[in-house]
Design an enzyme around this catalytic site. Structure first.
Site, PDB file in Angstrom:
ATOM      1  N   HIS A 120      -1.007  11.370   8.501  1.00 36.98           N
ATOM      2  CA  HIS A 120      -0.976  10.752   9.836  1.00 36.98           C
ATOM      3  C   HIS A 120      -0.612  11.706  10.945  1.00 36.98           C
ATOM      4  O   HIS A 120      -1.107  11.598  12.061  1.00 36.98           O
ATOM      5  CB  HIS A 120      -0.056   9.536   9.823  1.00 36.98           C
ATOM      6  N   ARG A 130      -3.685   1.803  15.954  1.00 38.28           N
ATOM      7  CA  ARG A 130      -2.584   1.889  14.988  1.00 38.28           C
ATOM      8  C   ARG A 130      -1.283   1.546  15.709  1.00 38.28           C
ATOM      9  O   ARG A 130      -0.603   2.421  16.235  1.00 38.28           O
ATOM     10  CB  ARG A 130      -2.495   3.311  14.411  1.00 38.28           C
ATOM     11  N   ARG A 153      -4.618  -3.465  14.964  1.00 33.74           N
ATOM     12  CA  ARG A 153      -4.172  -3.589  13.580  1.00 33.74           C
ATOM     13  C   ARG A 153      -2.681  -3.876  13.561  1.00 33.74           C
ATOM     14  O   ARG A 153      -1.911  -3.222  14.279  1.00 33.74           O
ATOM     15  CB  ARG A 153      -4.463  -2.295  12.826  1.00 33.74           C
ATOM     16  N   GLU A 170      -8.924  -1.020   1.926  1.00 38.51           N
ATOM     17  CA  GLU A 170      -8.413   0.327   1.662  1.00 38.51           C
ATOM     18  C   GLU A 170      -7.650   0.405   0.344  1.00 38.51           C
ATOM     19  O   GLU A 170      -7.077   1.417   0.009  1.00 38.51           O
ATOM     20  CB  GLU A 170      -7.560   0.826   2.838  1.00 38.51           C
ATOM     21  N   ASN A 175      -9.443   6.647   4.234  1.00 39.75           N
ATOM     22  CA  ASN A 175      -8.331   7.567   3.950  1.00 39.75           C
ATOM     23  C   ASN A 175      -7.520   7.063   2.763  1.00 39.75           C
ATOM     24  O   ASN A 175      -7.243   7.790   1.810  1.00 39.75           O
ATOM     25  CB  ASN A 175      -7.392   7.689   5.153  1.00 39.75           C
ATOM     26  N   ARG A 231      -2.775  11.538  -0.245  1.00 35.58           N
ATOM     27  CA  ARG A 231      -3.510  12.067   0.909  1.00 35.58           C
ATOM     28  C   ARG A 231      -2.717  13.109   1.682  1.00 35.58           C
ATOM     29  O   ARG A 231      -3.272  13.804   2.524  1.00 35.58           O
ATOM     30  CB  ARG A 231      -3.974  10.933   1.836  1.00 35.58           C
TER      31      ARG A 231
HETATM   32  C1  PEP Z   1      -7.352   4.497   6.392  1.00 36.29           C
HETATM   33  O1  PEP Z   1      -6.554   4.351   5.469  1.00 36.29           O
HETATM   34  O2  PEP Z   1      -8.497   5.002   6.256  1.00 36.29           O
HETATM   35  C2  PEP Z   1      -6.992   4.088   7.763  1.00 36.29           C
HETATM   36  C3  PEP Z   1      -7.864   4.098   8.744  1.00 36.29           C
HETATM   37  O3  PEP Z   1      -5.696   3.742   7.973  1.00 36.29           O
HETATM   38  P1  PEP Z   1      -4.520   4.822   8.138  1.00 36.29           P
HETATM   39  O4  PEP Z   1      -5.151   6.176   8.196  1.00 36.29           O
HETATM   40  O5  PEP Z   1      -3.787   4.470   9.364  1.00 36.29           O
HETATM   41  O6  PEP Z   1      -3.742   4.592   6.880  1.00 36.29           O
HETATM   42 MG    MG Z   2      -4.795   3.150   5.744  1.00 35.55          MG
END
Ligand code: PEP
Ligand code: MG
Length: 587
Positions: A198, A305, A341, A442, A465, A476
């Site tokens: 992030h 976000r 979101r 997700e 992601n 990640r």
């Molecule tokens: C994702 O997980 O692809 C997403 C868009 O949410 P975030 O990156 O905020 O977890």
């Molecule tokens: Mg996500």
């Protein structure tokens, strides 16, 4: 600005945010404070108390300065949290007890202050009242500052960085990045992290060139070294030679020409050569990004976000504060849709100031995160839902739930949404009664039950992601395994296709809002798989639009079919990349 005869060293990391930066290094290392303990001689005790009082005054000035900066760079509301910090400095109980402790023990004042403050923090953290619990975070923050002053150390704060520097850090948190002084940060390089962590997503939205996963760079450079950051290819060059400077000067020029070519089509519709209209929206983290969404012609916001409103705030934002932030975005972009979101904290977005919400966990990414936190804290969730609903009276809002793992969570979230609506109705406050709700796909279990979830919502947004992270079991944020994080893995493509088919059968639109959507190399593949909408960091919109406008949808379908038939991810990537190169000659 030459390297003064020093040897040039090239190290390779992961390209995380496009652009080239060149400048002197600022090494950002947060270390734990060590509090010494010693006895102060009776003759020096008055002086020790004066030292404490001076430290309190200096801290007060420091906080006032930061408050001014935050007001100028962010907003009035965000600056308000520092009022609570000033109040801690005026807390007579805390100060009085420290002095009494000092007078009775004769221990040095920082030792006494820390001991008393820690007792207060522990006591507040236990209390069963949200407001009082939040005070623990304020005391912690202020204690840290006072101790830094008493120990003669400077507390690091990226917001205070004034001289233009390339920031080099071991790790960086999303709130560190959000607090960066944009005009001073030339580039960002971290030892750890990956493209989808992030903090990096925030750097990308701030258009700070960044390279991550450079392993031990913090131990190889020091403040003042010269560094070239290549956010396109992931190279970091320590003490670049004249030849390297020259080469990068040329690359930068070429990139500029290319970007202006991309920008030339910015006002044209996002339509393929054979007339298929695609929706391109923006991902944002802060209300201030509305200007960038407009600048790059985003058709509204596909992912806001909201957790960033919570991340660097010592107190949880109230309904009014959230409503003001959401409303400013909705009004700023009306009549376009803003997809808000709900809170997605946890994982790599902890709330350090609020340990009562998410404590330390062995596996944060598999732990207490996002909708799980909200469903267990209905008041926190409903406060946010009411704020979003109220903002929906000022434009077009879509609501979206993150990290849904199954249908029951949607039911529970919708039940709380119904309660939030009833509460607003009782208060006589307006909202859009036709507000659409969407689900983020997700988590693999959500993807595999997309047919069931589609019956319960108006749209899907695929968060690649996290989806890739969970499908492939690749953290990640971990640079050691970042090379295994592969969007072209057959498992990923099959799951994406399955979600699209389940959604199409129920006339539910599908967006992709993970970083894959903003990578022009993958955009045709996603469209070919049947995705209706792509949402990305605003600055990436022109490149993706350019590609859409230079692609035939029928070719994108064929590309997706070929990719689905391929089982070797490297060959799939080669197919996708060749498709991209044929349409975009980046000279
Ligand atoms: C994702 O997980 O692809 C997403 C868009 O949410 P975030 O990156 O905020 O977890
Ligand atoms: Mg996500």
């Amino acid at each position: 600005m030459e390297n003064c005869g020093k040897t040039e060293i090239v190290v390779q990391g992961i390209a995380a945010s496009r652009g080239i930066a060149y400048g002197q290094v600022f090494v950002y290392l947060q270390s734990e404070l060590e509090i010494p303990r010693y006895t102060v001689e009776p003759a020096k005790r008055l002086g020790e108390i004066a030292r404490f009082e001076q430290a309190l005054v200096a801290t007060r000035q420091q906080i006032a300065k930061i408050q001014q900066q935050v007001k100028a760079n962010l907003s009035e509301e965000e600056a308000l949290i520092f009022d609570a910090h000033q109040m801690v400095l005026e807390d007579q109980a805390l100060i009085g007890e420290t002095i009494r402790d000092f007078e009775s023990t004769g221990n040095n004042i920082e030792y006494c202050f820390n001991a008393v403050a820690q007792r207060y923090i522990a006591a507040f953290a236990e209390i069963d009242d949200e407001y009082l619990r939040e005070r623990a975070a304020d005391i912690k923050d202020v204690t840290h500052r006072v101790l830094h002053v008493l120990l003669g150390q400077t507390a690091l704060n990226l917001g205070e960085l004034i001289e233009k520097r390339v920031i080099v850090a071991r790790d960086i948190s999303p709130s560190d990045t959000a607090g960066i002084n944009r005009s001073a940060a030339l580039g960002l390089v971290t030892d750890n992290g990956s493209r989808t962590s992030h903090a990096v997503i925030v750097a990308r939205s701030m258009k700070i060139p960044a390279v991550v996963g450079v392993r031990d760079l913090t131990s190889r450079v020091q403040d003042g070294d010269w560094l070239m950051v290549d956010g396109y290819e992931g190279a970091v060059i320590i003490n670049p030679s004249q030849a390297t400077l020259f080469r990068y000067g040329r690359i930068q020029q070429e990139k500029k020409t290319f970007e202006s070519r991309l920008l030339s089509a910015i006002d044209q519709p996002a339509e393929t050569l054979d007339g298929v209209r695609v929706t391109l929206r923006a991902n944002i983290e802060k209300p201030e990004e509305v200007a960038a969404v407009k600048q790059y012609r985003g058709e509204g916001v596909g992912l806001y976000r909201t957790e960033f409103l919570f991340l660097h705030s010592a107190t949880l934002p109230t309904e009014e504060q959230q409503y003001a932030a959401y409303r400013s975005i909705v009004e700023g972009l009306a009549p376009a849709t803003v997809t808000i979101r709900t809170l997605d904290i946890g994982g790599d977005k902890p709330l350090p100031g609020h340990p009562q919400l998410i404590g330390p966990e062995a596996n944060p990414f598999l732990g207490f995160r996002a909708i799980r936190v909200c469903l267990e804290h209905p008041e926190l969730f409903k406060t946010q839902l009411r704020a979003i609903l109220r903002a929906s009276a000022h434009g077009k809002v879509d609501l979206m739930y993150p990290m849904i793992s199954g249908a029951e969570e949607i039911d529970r979230a919708n039940a709380l949404l119904a309660e939030a609506k009833a509460e607003l109705t009782a208060r006589g406050l307006p909202f859009d009664s036709a507000l659409r709700t969407g689900t983020m796909i997700e988590i693999p279990s959500a993807a595999l039950t997309a047919d069931v979830l589609a019956e319960k919502c108006d749209f899907f947004s695929i968060g690649t992601n996290d989806l890739i992270q969970y499908l492939l079991a690749i953290d990640r944020g971990n640079n050691r395994i970042a090379h295994l994080y592969d969007p072209t893995h057959p498992a990923v493509l099959r799951v994406l296709r399955q979600v699209v088919l389940a959604a199409q059968a129920r006339r539910v639109k599908v967006s992709v809002c993970g970083e894959m959507a903003g990578d022009p190399v993958y955009a045709p593949l996603l469209l070919g798989l049947g995705v209706d909408e792509l949402s990305m960091t605003p600055a990436l919109l022109p490149a993706v639009k350019y590609l859409v406008r230079n692609t035939k949808f029928s070719d994108a379908r064929k590309l997706a079919e070929a990719a689905l038939a391929e089982t070797d991810p490297r060959k799939t990537y080669a197919l996708v990349e060749a498709f991209y190169r044929e349409r975009v000659q980046e000279e």
